[in-house]
Design an enzyme around this catalytic site. Sequence first.
Site, short mmCIF file in Angstrom:
data_model
loop_
_atom_site.label_atom_id
_atom_site.label_comp_id
_atom_site.label_asym_id
_atom_site.label_seq_id
_atom_site.Cartn_x
_atom_site.Cartn_y
_atom_site.Cartn_z
N GLY A 1 0.84 -1.19 0.00
CA GLY A 1 0.00 0.00 0.00
C GLY A 1 0.87 1.23 0.00
O GLY A 1 1.89 1.29 0.68
N ALA B 1 -0.03 6.33 4.78
CA ALA B 1 0.72 5.51 5.73
C ALA B 1 1.82 4.72 5.02
O ALA B 1 2.98 4.74 5.44
CB ALA B 1 -0.22 4.58 6.48
N ARG C 1 -19.50 13.18 12.98
CA ARG C 1 -20.04 12.51 11.80
C ARG C 1 -21.13 11.50 12.11
O ARG C 1 -22.16 11.48 11.44
CB ARG C 1 -18.90 11.80 11.08
CG ARG C 1 -17.95 12.77 10.48
CD ARG C 1 -16.78 12.10 9.84
NE ARG C 1 -16.03 13.10 9.10
CZ ARG C 1 -14.91 12.86 8.44
NH1 ARG C 1 -14.41 11.64 8.42
NH2 ARG C 1 -14.30 13.81 7.79
#
Lengths: 638, 221, 267
Positions: A40, A44, A331
């Site tokens: 990935g 991060a 939220r």
Amino acid sequence: MILDGKAPTGRIEESWDKHRFELKLVNPANKRKYKVLVVGTGLAGASAAASLGELGYNVEAFCYQDSPRRAHSIAAQGGINAAKNYPNDGDSIYRLFYDTIKGGDFRAREADVWRLAQVSNNIIDQCVAQGVPFARDYAGYLDTRSFGGAQVSRTFYARGQTGQQLLLGAYTALSRQIKAGSVKLFPRTEMLDLVVVDGEAKGITVRDLVTGEIRTHVGDAVVLATGGYVNVFYLSTNAMGCSVTAIWKAAKKGAYFANPCFTQIHPTCIPQAGDYQSKLTLMSESLRNDGRVWVPKKKEDCNKPPNEIGEDDRDYYLERKYPTFGNLAPRDISSRAAKEACDDGRGVGPGGRGVYLDFAASIKRLGENVIRERYGNLFEMYERITDEDGYKQPMRIYPAPHYSMGGLWVDYNLMSNIPGLFVLGEANFSVHGANRLGASALMQGLADGYFVIPYTIGGYLAAAKPGKVKPDHAECLKSIADVQETEKKLLGVNGKRTVTEFMRELGSLMWNNVGMGRSEASLTEAIQKIPAIREEFWKNVKVSGGGMETNQQLENAGRTADFFEFSELLARDALHRNESCGGHFREEYQYPDGEAKRDDANFCYVAAWELKGAGQEPELHKEPLKFENVHLAVRSYK
Amino acid sequence: MRLFSTSIGRKGVMAVTGLLMVLFVVGHLLGNLTVFKGPDGINAYAEGLHKLVPVVWGTRIVMGSALILHVYMSIQITLENWAANPKKYAVSRSLRATFSSKNMIWTGAAIGAFVIYHLAHFTFRVTPSDLMLGTDTMGRPDVYQMVVDSLSGAVIGGVYLVAMVALCLHLWHGIQSLFQTLGLSNAKLLPEYGLWGKVLSGIFLVGFGAIPAVILAGILK
Amino acid sequence: MSAQASGHGTMNIKLIVWRQAGPDKPGNFETYEAKGITPHHSFLEMLDVVNEDLIKQGKDPITFDHDCREGICGTCSAVVNGVPHGGQKRTTLCQLHMRKFKDGDSIYLEPWRARAFPIIRDLMVDRGALDRLIQAAGWISCHTGGVPDGNSTPIAKRDADYAMDAAECIGCGACVAACPNGAAMLFGGAKVAQYAALPQGQVEAPERVAAMIQAMAENGFGNCSNHYECQAACPKGIDVKFITRLNREFYKALVLDKVGATPPKKS
């Protein structure tokens, strides 16, 4: 089993500094002997790969996209939090820590959150040094804005593209390391298995998405930074390629999956227009700084043009219910309030699933130019998609799945229960508890990658012998055979329904039964239905083409197959958690006014699930959460 | 030299040489317009000019070198560009590129051919015609009569007219382009360069084109 | 709401699509029918409809790059009727909606075409060359950690805004696809200009621009002829003023003798 997060003890203000000192170091001359596989390349992953490469480790970075710059971190719009207190409005590391713990509804580990708040300031400095063009005031200093869930102005931003700018910052740092030769990049490469040797993570099996080649990469540690899993709802704000696959494969190899039921539904998305729709588009919740949310008071007004509904006939329900935070309520609260209004029959737009976000008052107060300056790109985006002009009539918004707080379980060092397997960013469960505050995802991704993993991975590697596993190890060969077997199965079904049809069916079930409102009945039903659809998938899916070629259908089929397995765990976790907290709302557990009712006596823990193999029920492990610095209290935004 | 081996370096050379040639063309036009004053005008101008031997030879050397560099670089760059974009689209639609910008190499080639012809024609007088440079009543070279005689033929007059169209097309794009290439542009200036570049190209077309046109029309004799 | 968008009528569209099974395979156009498309379908959702149909017929679906579908990741890439991303101002292909087309329209779909972008399959191309430009020169050499406070150097708002205008590039490659010369000057110029405008980027500005120009030549991109097709096709509206800035920075580097001696590779 009771899990230990290995959080440092003692005064929390000193916990990270003390821990950093106590971590073992790898001799600089030895670093290049260790190979670290980073999967990935979002905030991060890219920041981790760049920082580890710079330290001297031998890094291999993988992404399924054609370039690391396309990871979905790029889509984050609003901003990144930091406790700089530049506006002199009372912010501090302690306050950011406190807000994050409270915003997460007391389901996160205190020490992890403290560390996040502490390094938040370094992140801003780092990004400025990289040339990230943050918004500035006329004196040339960094500008901030306020965001949901906070009463201070601590959100740094780069127009409406903060995620893009931060990711490009990390991507350029990564590119520099690629040029330097310390990082080797594998784009268009998807991880399809984790290789575990003698209980430790030592490699990954990947598929080259261009040639179809399946091969194993071995290393001394594996870092997963593969993002979240809300595409399990099919329609979400995530990119089409986002999936649970990487972390699910790790879970199948023994990594515990923590709090899968903590999913975040974002309140300000553009409502669905039709059944053919492939994704939902988010508009930054920074819009809520100047927009007022309302629905008609009377059901019969729902089909009227909004500008013809008088002020007295409008229900500004967030301002009414939460006078202190108003339109800036967190939220989960905002999303649920929108659902309530629509369930009450007062929703607007196609299918009655939408509420208004109205800028008329702000335009009157500040002028259209100021609004255009602040949100011009969001208004443009809204108009492109809906063909409506947000300056002239209120926008329509509706909540959509957006972020997963849950993820693989990690200890304070961000290492999972499998030694050598580190998990960063959205892929882990660590800091957001049951609900993430706005502008905190970017903060976590970069904190993990730039300022946590470079220290903590050393603690593991210092005690590990480099190059222990070779690519011809029996576990590697077995892993390749397993991946090939699954691929063969998918290609061999040759049924009648497409992958997308199955994913739509699963997503719709998950959204209706395991979405914003969950009940024992809806969850039980989901747990019954999922295996049936999954079974049909394996009997009736149609995947065209072959394995040894570029085959997007095959990629989707593999991801969908994993969602079919994972969705059941998500529902199970939601069913077991007999309380409402943060993004997890169980209809049975609420106060008379509809607020979430937490059960700290019985559920103040992290639920980490261990998979036991096909057909076996997963086993629950608990990590109890202790709150020594923030008083456990009912979360109130009134 | 790195100026001649890098993409932007070579473009810079083209821009500078282009600018020099534009300046030359301006001077050339001003000189040529003396033809409208009759034999006295242009013959006096020609005689005066040729007395300035260092200026004439300086200009010839600078312009000759500029032309050679400009042509050499343009061919090299164009071949590279064709190689970088070998396969064209089945449907092609330009958003901002113009006929002028897309045909620089061809209008340039036309101008190059014309320059050779023009030098051979009036400067060296080696073209197959009975071109004569006599002397006027004041004993000066009679440039006026030579020009009028020569351009009153439809073919030669036509060649000159066509060449001026090519020049105009070339500079229609070229003038603003050279400022952009030299880094002397910005979002506000670029449209202004575009406008003044087109105005100047138009002036060249009208100014130079007027000479063969007026002679062909029989107004200058 | 416009009359078109509020209409419930559906359309049928004829698609003429470039199909190519692999990088070295021959390619050709195939014609497909997209049926029952509403004005609210995005362009890619229309392609989804066609692909679902193809799969059910047992044929290979059209391979095309896409990911975020909200106009920011820069993955989607196809030339629609001769224009990258379809030609709606400041709009990526994934954000183009079918309300811009009419029932019965014919649409040609082609991949990005440039020497630097080899075709992988159908409409999918390899844009690794853009990554290599960034690897060569698109960064500031700061280490992780050890940097000063973010507010230690004030940066004029106009400079920060200028840098942001350049930094909005999504790296989709439409500029290269649109350029008659297959050049990446807008892409490279935006990156060079972003850093050149900021104090922290000025330290390495001459070396950066020199390396960028060299990498462009090495990766098979062409030269700039100032057609400005790039800006017109750019879904983020990146301005060609960044190319002139690139040129300016290059001459500065040339004068400072920071331009490497290695001539660009001829190919």
